[in-house]
Enzyme design. Structure first.
Site, PDB file in Angstrom:
ATOM      1  N   ASN A  71      20.158  -1.104 -19.307  1.00 33.82           N
ATOM      2  CA  ASN A  71      19.623  -0.572 -18.055  1.00 33.82           C
ATOM      3  C   ASN A  71      18.240  -1.170 -17.895  1.00 33.82           C
ATOM      4  O   ASN A  71      17.407  -1.033 -18.785  1.00 33.82           O
ATOM      5  CB  ASN A  71      19.537   0.963 -18.136  1.00 33.82           C
ATOM      6  N   GLY A  72      18.005  -1.859 -16.799  1.00 38.91           N
ATOM      7  CA  GLY A  72      16.696  -2.481 -16.578  1.00 38.91           C
ATOM      8  C   GLY A  72      16.888  -3.869 -15.992  1.00 38.91           C
ATOM      9  O   GLY A  72      17.952  -4.186 -15.461  1.00 38.91           O
ATOM     10  N   CYS A  87      21.492   2.556 -13.553  1.00 36.35           N
ATOM     11  CA  CYS A  87      22.436   2.337 -14.647  1.00 36.35           C
ATOM     12  C   CYS A  87      22.270   3.467 -15.667  1.00 36.35           C
ATOM     13  O   CYS A  87      21.165   3.948 -15.912  1.00 36.35           O
ATOM     14  CB  CYS A  87      22.256   1.022 -15.369  1.00 36.35           C
ATOM     15  N   GLU A 128      20.800   8.622   4.665  1.00 36.41           N
ATOM     16  CA  GLU A 128      21.284   8.184   3.353  1.00 36.41           C
ATOM     17  C   GLU A 128      22.706   8.646   3.051  1.00 36.41           C
ATOM     18  O   GLU A 128      23.409   7.978   2.308  1.00 36.41           O
ATOM     19  CB  GLU A 128      20.321   8.560   2.223  1.00 36.41           C
ATOM     20  N   LYS A 161      20.490   7.585  -8.159  1.00 35.07           N
ATOM     21  CA  LYS A 161      19.590   8.735  -8.244  1.00 35.07           C
ATOM     22  C   LYS A 161      18.238   8.353  -8.830  1.00 35.07           C
ATOM     23  O   LYS A 161      17.206   8.865  -8.433  1.00 35.07           O
ATOM     24  CB  LYS A 161      20.273   9.795  -9.110  1.00 35.07           C
ATOM     25  N   TRP A 192      24.417   0.251 -11.680  1.00 34.56           N
ATOM     26  CA  TRP A 192      23.884   0.064 -10.327  1.00 34.56           C
ATOM     27  C   TRP A 192      23.431  -1.392 -10.291  1.00 34.56           C
ATOM     28  O   TRP A 192      22.506  -1.775 -11.004  1.00 34.56           O
ATOM     29  CB  TRP A 192      22.712   1.014 -10.084  1.00 34.56           C
ATOM     30  N   LYS A 251      17.572  12.353   4.965  1.00 34.66           N
ATOM     31  CA  LYS A 251      18.807  12.968   4.456  1.00 34.66           C
ATOM     32  C   LYS A 251      20.001  12.480   5.274  1.00 34.66           C
ATOM     33  O   LYS A 251      21.025  12.126   4.725  1.00 34.66           O
ATOM     34  CB  LYS A 251      18.755  14.510   4.552  1.00 34.66           C
ATOM     35  N   ARG A 262      23.283   7.725 -11.698  1.00 32.02           N
ATOM     36  CA  ARG A 262      22.360   6.601 -11.886  1.00 32.02           C
ATOM     37  C   ARG A 262      22.922   5.290 -11.348  1.00 32.02           C
ATOM     38  O   ARG A 262      22.248   4.255 -11.377  1.00 32.02           O
ATOM     39  CB  ARG A 262      22.030   6.440 -13.371  1.00 32.02           C
TER      40      ARG A 262
HETATM   41  C1  F6R Z   1      16.282  10.672  -1.274  1.00 41.09           C
HETATM   42  C2  F6R Z   1      15.920  10.420  -2.649  1.00 41.09           C
HETATM   43  C3  F6R Z   1      14.980   9.306  -2.937  1.00 41.09           C
HETATM   44  C4  F6R Z   1      14.018   9.717  -4.045  1.00 41.09           C
HETATM   45  C5  F6R Z   1      13.162   8.523  -4.472  1.00 41.09           C
HETATM   46  C6  F6R Z   1      12.131   8.913  -5.516  1.00 41.09           C
HETATM   47  O1  F6R Z   1      17.144  11.769  -1.159  1.00 41.09           O
HETATM   48  O2  F6R Z   1      16.380  11.080  -3.535  1.00 41.09           O
HETATM   49  O3  F6R Z   1      14.292   8.901  -1.801  1.00 41.09           O
HETATM   50  O4  F6R Z   1      13.220  10.766  -3.592  1.00 41.09           O
HETATM   51  O5  F6R Z   1      13.981   7.517  -4.983  1.00 41.09           O
HETATM   52  O6  F6R Z   1      12.738   9.439  -6.639  1.00 41.09           O
HETATM   53  P1  F6R Z   1      11.939  10.301  -7.695  1.00 41.09           P
HETATM   54  O7  F6R Z   1      11.509  11.550  -7.050  1.00 41.09           O
HETATM   55  O8  F6R Z   1      12.922  10.541  -8.800  1.00 41.09           O
HETATM   56  O9  F6R Z   1      10.776   9.476  -8.138  1.00 41.09           O
END
Ligand code: F6R
Length: 614
Positions: free
Chosen positions: A101-102, A2, A494, A609, A75, A491, A27
């Site tokens: 958000n949370g 979010c 997803e 993300k 989200w 990759k 997000r």
């Molecule tokens: C895959 C992807 C996720 C993140 C994971 C951790 O492409 O982006 O698997 O790697 O959610 O996210 P971070 O690195 O932000 O802690």
């Protein structure tokens, strides 16, 4: 997950909020909404299921005036993605609007109590409970907005970043955070608010990152006020944040993901800038310099991360063990935090996170800290929660990553881990000078080799349509290439929604080989390294079962090339640096297959993300 945006000042809030939502859409994009206080003193809420563009069309032609507003891109956690569950949520009388958000973990208990008092809810979200609670306290205690927010948050269990506006106080936004990020941007006679700095940088460089249980009071004509839940005031810590706006745009590429794949040569140069000096054969990381003793005396290292960052961690383990002879364990942050980890003051924990906001990684960091470990963060987002929670660390400096599938952050993380392992090996004297020099020299050539690799884009794009039929893929690699195989498979799954599994190549014969038939594409990382001959045998085994082999081979290869159905040729490099090279064609392969299948590569379904919930 979010994204939250807020604006209070002299401008029209709508364009600022809309642009901010677009920046934060990574997000989450299940729904989008906005609340505006217009010049007639009315509070209006606009919200729709789906993306920010849908909200934009929905409000087209409506009166969107107002210079105080809050907005949200969702989200979904509690309640399906639909308009009723979209934020902002209004209080029962319609006086308040709130974005969140949370997760409010005790929302069911609070909801029951409010329902017993006669309140009827319109959504199935945890957030609506909070805005109802705030209004209930306002009415019962005859308090102002700030006090009601503080009192409500004192009974809330969970994580929140919130912003609330009140029709009765049109010159004010009250915002607060706990475990979810929130940044206030301070302009001339105006305030901005967002989940991260990206929506704010074009208006101001002055940012205040709220800390847990801090409440920010944004009031027209007044200075920013920060208090805690018990109204104890603190002086806002203003930071100057520099961000290049062009990094936030697609720069002529059809998708952020492709742009970010192509960004990698520059990103890796930026990541190494000032840290490696090939002429002097020196690697320098300020965090290692400052905490040398603590890092060198460690009994072992434990790397915690999630997803792609966890794959980088697996490479980090090999680098640190090979270069420094320090034992390294790798743990999923989500498992580590609940595993009663055997960890203490003799250990160094490395937390890897692109966003710096991943809830599980943050909780694992806090857990390890409580148990006395020394924490080293490897993050991308400057000033993020994990970066601030660690004792020291190194940023990867690859710029904002907007595409949901991580690409340049992965290679940035691997680069920093390589630099860390090299720096430590120097201090520990575990690597001879010749090898050290060879690695540094090769490392400085990596951005150029990445550029060379990117010329393969068209040929990989031509390969992609052949494989859109596939429902499954297997990715194989050994040694340093094994985590690359895992990352390649992640990759693909997803963004194209094709099921893909990564395995160490030799594991095939222990089960997965049963899956091989003429329909099965198998991507094999078969570069010229110490395990080349072994991988060659694995390829023979797949070939014997009619699997379709797509091989990543080193320039000059003949043996694998003869056996494989399709080959992608990579420039030669050192075995320990191979992940920086081999991951790029796999990113491109996943990207082009997803594009051929008509998928939304930048915003794949069900993903966000920044995973700020458990
Ligand atoms: C895959 C992807 C996720 C993140 C994971 C951790 O492409 O982006 O698997 O790697 O959610 O996210 P971070 O690195 O932000 O802690």
């Amino acid at each position: 997950m979010c994204g939250i945006v807020g604006y209070l000042g002299e401008r029209e809030a709508y364009p600022v909020l809309l642009k901010g939502l677009k920046r934060l859409e990574y997000r989450g994009y299940d729904s989008a909404g906005m609340a505006l206080l217009n010049p007639r003193g009315e509070l209006s809420i606009y919200k729709t299921k789906g993306k920010v563009a849908g909200l934009e069309s929905f409000v087209n032609g409506q009166d969107m005036s107002g210079s105080n507003g809050i907005a949200h891109t969702r989200w979904a956690t509690h309640g399906e993605p639909c308009t009723e569950n979209a934020h902002p949520h209004a209080s029962p009388s319609g006086r308040l609007a709130l974005v969140h958000n949370g997760i409010i973990e005790n929302y069911a208990t609070l909801k029951n109590k409010l329902q017993a008092k006669g309140y009827a809810f319109r959504s199935s979200t945890d957030t609506e409970v909070l805005v109802y609670l705030i209004e209930y306290i306002q009415q019962k205690e005859h308090t102002d907005l700030l006090t009601a927010v503080q009192l409500a948050l004192r009974v809330v269990v969970g994580a929140y970043a919130i912003a609330v506006i009140d029709r009765e106080h049109p010159d004010m936004i009250v915002a607060a955070r706990k475990s979810s990020p929130l940044v206030v941007g301070i302009g001339e006679e105006e305030f901005f608010l967002a989940s991260d700095a990206t929506p704010l940088v074009e208006y101001t460089k002055k940012m205040v990152y709220l800390k847990d249980e801090e409440v920010a009071v944004l009031q027209r004509g007044k200075e920013l006020r920060i208090v805690d839940l018990h109204n104890i005031q603190t002086t806002p810590e203003i930071q100057e944040v520099e961000m290049d706006l062009t990094q936030l745009e697609k720069g002529g590429f059809p998708h952020f993901m492709l742009k970010e794949i192509f960004d990698q040569p520059d990103c890796i140069s930026d990541c190494m800038r000032g840290r490696i000096q090939p002429a002097e054969m020196r690697v320098f990381l300020s965090a290692v310099e400052e905490h040398k003793e603590r890092l060198l005396q460690a009994r072992r290292y434990v790397i915690i991360a999630c997803g792609t960052s966890w794959h980088a961690a697996l490479i980090g383990k090999q680098l640190i063990e090979h270069f420094c002879r320090i034992p390294v364990e790798v743990a999923y942050a989500s498992e580590f935090r609940y595993a009663e980890p055997v960890i203490g003051a003799e250990d160094v924990v490395i937390a890897i996170s692109q966003s710096g906001e991943t809830a599980d990684t943050l909780a694992a960091v806090e857990q390890a800290k409580r148990q006395g470990a020394f924490i080293y963060g490897i993050c991308n987002n400057v000033g993020s929660s994990i970066a601030r929670a660690t004792h020291t660390g190194s940023y990867i400096h690859v710029g904002p990553e907007v595409g949901v599938a991580s690409t340049k952050a992965f290679t940035g993380q691997v680069t920093v881990l390589t630099l860390l392992a090299l720096t430590l090996s120097r201090e520990k004297k575990t690597m001879d000078d010749q090898l050290f020099e060879k690695i540094i020299r090769e490392l400085s050539l990596i951005p150029g080799k990445m550029k060379q690799l990117l010329t393969l884009n068209e040929s990989i794009a031509a390969l992609a349509p052949i494989f859109t039929y596939a429902r499954n893929f297997i990715y194989l690699g050994r040694g340093y290439s094994y985590p690359v195989a895992l990352e390649g498979a992640l990759k693909l799954k997803e963004i194209s929604y094709i099921h893909a599994e990564g395995y160490p190549a030799a594991e095939m014969k222990h089960g997965p080989i049963a899956l091989i038939d003429a329909e099965m594409p198998v991507v094999v990382i078969a570069v010229r390294d110490g395990l080349y001959e072994k991988v060659l045998s694995n390829i023979q085994e797949i070939k014997a079962r009619q699997g379709k082999i797509i091989a990543l081979v080193t320039e000059g290869d003949t043996e694998v090339t003869r056996l494989a159905d399709y080959c992608i040729t990579l420039p030669p490099t050192l075995e320990c640096l191979e992940p920086l090279i081999a991951s790029i064609p796999l990113q491109l392969l996943a990207y082009h297959i997803a594009v051929c299948k008509g998928k939304n590569v930048d915003q794949p379904r069900n993903l966000a993300k920044s995973v700020t919930v458990e």
